[in-house]
Scaffold this motif. Sequence first.
Motif, PDB file in Angstrom:
ATOM      1  N   THR A 675     -42.870 -85.979 -42.866  1.00 26.90           N
ATOM      2  CA  THR A 675     -41.912 -84.899 -43.085  1.00 26.90           C
ATOM      3  C   THR A 675     -41.417 -84.330 -41.759  1.00 26.90           C
ATOM      4  O   THR A 675     -40.272 -83.929 -41.633  1.00 26.90           O
ATOM      5  CB  THR A 675     -42.570 -83.773 -43.900  1.00 26.90           C
ATOM      6  OG1 THR A 675     -43.378 -84.376 -44.889  1.00 26.90           O
ATOM      7  CG2 THR A 675     -41.542 -82.892 -44.543  1.00 26.90           C
TER       8      THR A 675
ATOM      9  N   HIS B  37     -31.882 -97.952 -33.073  1.00 25.84           N
ATOM     10  CA  HIS B  37     -32.183 -97.636 -34.466  1.00 25.84           C
ATOM     11  C   HIS B  37     -32.295 -96.133 -34.664  1.00 25.84           C
ATOM     12  O   HIS B  37     -31.716 -95.550 -35.592  1.00 25.84           O
ATOM     13  CB  HIS B  37     -33.489 -98.331 -34.836  1.00 25.84           C
ATOM     14  CG  HIS B  37     -34.041 -97.911 -36.151  1.00 25.84           C
ATOM     15  ND1 HIS B  37     -33.545 -98.380 -37.345  1.00 25.84           N
ATOM     16  CD2 HIS B  37     -35.046 -97.063 -36.464  1.00 25.84           C
ATOM     17  CE1 HIS B  37     -34.227 -97.842 -38.325  1.00 25.84           C
ATOM     18  NE2 HIS B  37     -35.132 -97.043 -37.832  1.00 25.84           N
ATOM     19  N   ARG B  45     -28.456 -88.730 -40.075  1.00 25.63           N
ATOM     20  CA  ARG B  45     -29.109 -87.485 -40.516  1.00 25.63           C
ATOM     21  C   ARG B  45     -28.183 -86.298 -40.309  1.00 25.63           C
ATOM     22  O   ARG B  45     -28.063 -85.426 -41.164  1.00 25.63           O
ATOM     23  CB  ARG B  45     -30.409 -87.274 -39.738  1.00 25.63           C
ATOM     24  CG  ARG B  45     -31.643 -87.651 -40.524  1.00 25.63           C
ATOM     25  CD  ARG B  45     -32.876 -86.911 -40.037  1.00 25.63           C
ATOM     26  NE  ARG B  45     -33.167 -87.130 -38.626  1.00 25.63           N
ATOM     27  CZ  ARG B  45     -33.724 -88.244 -38.150  1.00 25.63           C
ATOM     28  NH1 ARG B  45     -34.033 -89.234 -38.946  1.00 25.63           N
ATOM     29  NH2 ARG B  45     -33.964 -88.374 -36.868  1.00 25.63           N
ATOM     30  N   LYS B 102     -36.003 -79.434 -46.099  1.00 26.24           N
ATOM     31  CA  LYS B 102     -36.268 -80.862 -46.208  1.00 26.24           C
ATOM     32  C   LYS B 102     -36.907 -81.220 -47.541  1.00 26.24           C
ATOM     33  O   LYS B 102     -36.811 -82.356 -47.985  1.00 26.24           O
ATOM     34  CB  LYS B 102     -37.202 -81.302 -45.087  1.00 26.24           C
ATOM     35  CG  LYS B 102     -36.491 -81.468 -43.755  1.00 26.24           C
ATOM     36  CD  LYS B 102     -37.481 -81.979 -42.738  1.00 26.24           C
ATOM     37  CE  LYS B 102     -36.848 -82.156 -41.385  1.00 26.24           C
ATOM     38  NZ  LYS B 102     -37.880 -82.416 -40.391  1.00 26.24           N
ATOM     39  N   ASN B 103     -37.595 -80.263 -48.127  1.00 24.88           N
ATOM     40  CA  ASN B 103     -38.313 -80.551 -49.368  1.00 24.88           C
ATOM     41  C   ASN B 103     -37.626 -79.865 -50.544  1.00 24.88           C
ATOM     42  O   ASN B 103     -36.829 -78.944 -50.352  1.00 24.88           O
ATOM     43  CB  ASN B 103     -39.755 -80.045 -49.275  1.00 24.88           C
ATOM     44  CG  ASN B 103     -40.478 -80.698 -48.129  1.00 24.88           C
ATOM     45  OD1 ASN B 103     -40.103 -81.787 -47.690  1.00 24.88           O
ATOM     46  ND2 ASN B 103     -41.498 -80.034 -47.638  1.00 24.88           N
TER      47      ASN B 103
END
Lengths: 693, 209
Positions: A675, B37, B45, B102-103
């Motif tokens: 994460t 990469h 992102r 992010k979650n």
Amino acid sequence: MCTQKPPHDYSQQLYDKYRESFEEYITSMVLPSLREKHDEFMLRELVKRWANHKVMVRWLSRFFHYLDRYFIARRSLPPLNEVGLTCFRDLVYQELNGKVRDAVISLIDQEREGEQIDRALLKNVLDIFVEIGMGQMDYYENDFEAAMLKDTAAYYSRKASNWILEDSCPDYMLKAEECLKREKDRVSHYLHSSSEPKLLENVQHEELSVYANQLLEKEHSGCHALLRYDKVEDLSRMFRLFSKIPRGLDPVSSIFKQHVTAEGTALVKQAEDAASNKKADKKDIVGLQEQVFVRKVIELHDKYLAYVNDCFQNHTLFHKALKEAFEVFCNKGVAGSSSAELLATFCDNILKKGGSEKLSDEAIEETLEKVVKLLAYISDKDLFAEFYRKKLARRLLFDKSANDDHERSILTKLKQQCGGQFTSKMEGMVTDLTLARENQTSFEEYLSNNPNANPGIDLTVTVLTTGFWPSYKSFDLNLPAEMVKCVEVFREFYQTKTKHRKLTWIYSLGTCNLIGKFEPKTLELIVTTYQASALLLFNSSDRLSYSEIMIQLNLTDDDVVRLLHSLSCAKYRILNKEPNTKSISPTDYFEFNSKFTDKMRRIKIPLPPVDEKKKVIEDVDKDRRYAIDASIVRIMKSRKVLGHQQLVMECVEQLGRMFKPDFKAIKKRIEDLITRDYLERDKDNPNLFRYLA
Amino acid sequence: MDLRDSSRVDIFEIYQRYCDIRSGNAYEGERNEQDDHAQRGKSSRDALAQLLNFVELRMHMRSSIFDELAKLISKLEMMVNFSEFSRFYDFMFFMCRENGQKNITVSKAVTAWRLVLAGRFRLLNQWCDFVEENQRHNISEDTWQQVLAFSRCVHENLEGYDPEGAWPVLIDDFVEHMYRVSGSNKDPNLFCNCGDSESQLFVFEDAVP
């Protein structure tokens, strides 16, 4: 005859004749005399005839020595000596060796059964087998040894199959050892020395390898029983015997491990039972029980370490078994306390003033040494360190440490075993205290030089280094004015000594001596700073409510309840509570108890410490998370790409010195690192992780 | 088309945009292979973060996000091709993100799972119930993605689950929970039952288009 030119050179005829004369003598004289004799008599005759033959060969070959030197050398024929011996071999030996072998073996068997036999005769006969080979051992090995070994195996197989049924394990081992000794003796007396390893291996196989399990598992006398009844001598014998057969020690060491594990687990159980029985009565006794438990574990370790050293000759296999056994039950914990905590408490009890054990200096040193040894078996070393640090802090700050030398000595031992990083904070704590004493001296000097700065109260300040000590909550307690003055004076003094250092006051660790003027008499009260602050509130008011006290002190409910309980509900009731119940509630009122008295002039009012166990464990958990993170990142930084299993393994290995992280914890940390974009899963193989720089 | 200028944006455009970013042709067509990469990962992102910002500005007032997504599911015929489906599955997560976090929350995740995995995951009901009951923290993107992998490789009797594998702890816990449930109750009907409930879901799924 031999030097003339052909056809008058008779060398060939002479050479042939030489051989014929042996053959004739053997056929006419030797063989008949041997054929009519049997067994031992035949052997005697053979030995005699062989000796004769050797004399004959020696002399005849000397007579015709000339042949040897020229004729034979030129034609590369077998030399005379060899011809003579070959005759005997072809004619006598070939015919009789089977009979001779059987006779010899039957004599050996007789001897094994305890009869007296002519060892010299056997020696001579067996020499024939060797000599007949003329430097080669083939004849001895093929014609005699093989059969002898086979017979030996059969003999002992028969014996062992009887003994294993009839004898106890110690008796059996005694017999086996005796047999081995006698066989060895036999080799030295009449067998060829090359037979020794083969013969012994044979016997060991029949007596030990074949029956190893049956013997070790014998119900009332096997290895378990020997360990149970401390049969040290038999165990030593067992080790000696089984160390000789391949992988023979494996089952012994595994039984040893089982036994030690069982004994240790029994101790855990015993302590567990004792704790649950006593719990109802009194808390202190539980502590004592745990103390006893550690003592017993130490004793157990002493006992079986001695076994490993003495009975098992310091063999690595047994050291390993001992270690594994202790690791099993040492990590179980007793009555809700982990063994890491128990060990730390045990150390504390030894090192503090007035602990329950009264020991001499040497005994203390020795005990500490053993505790540190036990620590090696405990996987949560970090937990031990944290508990130890807590206890050490209490000992140092409340002047409870009995002896500075012992404190330093155990730190040295811990350092040796667990490395410098393990003890650096603890060492820092001990050093801090020494520095604090010096600091105090110069503070007193400062006060005597600056009389107007003197706050009118004796003040001792212990300055500590933040990182070394356990973290303490520091609340903004509202200090009484007198004490505020103290703090300011010290702060000024400290400024003169150092710049750029921040002082944080931890009042929860302070103690105060108060003079209480009670009606019956004046008493000296030894209390904590919290208690003192609460009591001093009653200098200005006679009666205060719970909430007033709480607001004036600026403390949390927990702390206020705890300290008011110690002052109004416990042994010494300096305050009267309304209503007069046994517990504190937020609606209570408090009043100074001017009637209070005690037969002592100086009393200590204890404030029970908050149970720190939960906090310690939480702290350790947090530290572990960081440690696992750091370890994963370290590994991935060097490997860049790594499979999940391997990452977990390497992580466990890296951290194993301090604690045993469980797989789940590691997995959680890996997820967290994903994460946080430290790692990512490989696109095609979710079990593969990549390090993201 | 520049999204900033359009006043009306629907879920189809956002999804299109999302697919472009994910396949890497949002910015530059073919970068050479040497291209870092990580560099590309970073730029995509950033692009996704921008898109998310935009979504929050525009979509906010409309009907529930899940209605929109359900609409999208019914229109798209991506259910045959796994790689396309997997992209859509990731898109679900993307749309559930809030305030740049992010979650995603457990409740959103469960709703999304019930929507997107219906008929595709034999243990969907059990899984969603388990997560609702036991998971206190938010669901991370990694867990989200692994659930798809898990749903594909595991049978209703948990065959196909590799305990040595790098599954997220939540999935490990779920498997443990399922074993416990089936262990305490050796009734083979249990599995038949979940089979039945799944077949009902299949029927439901067929009825949607």
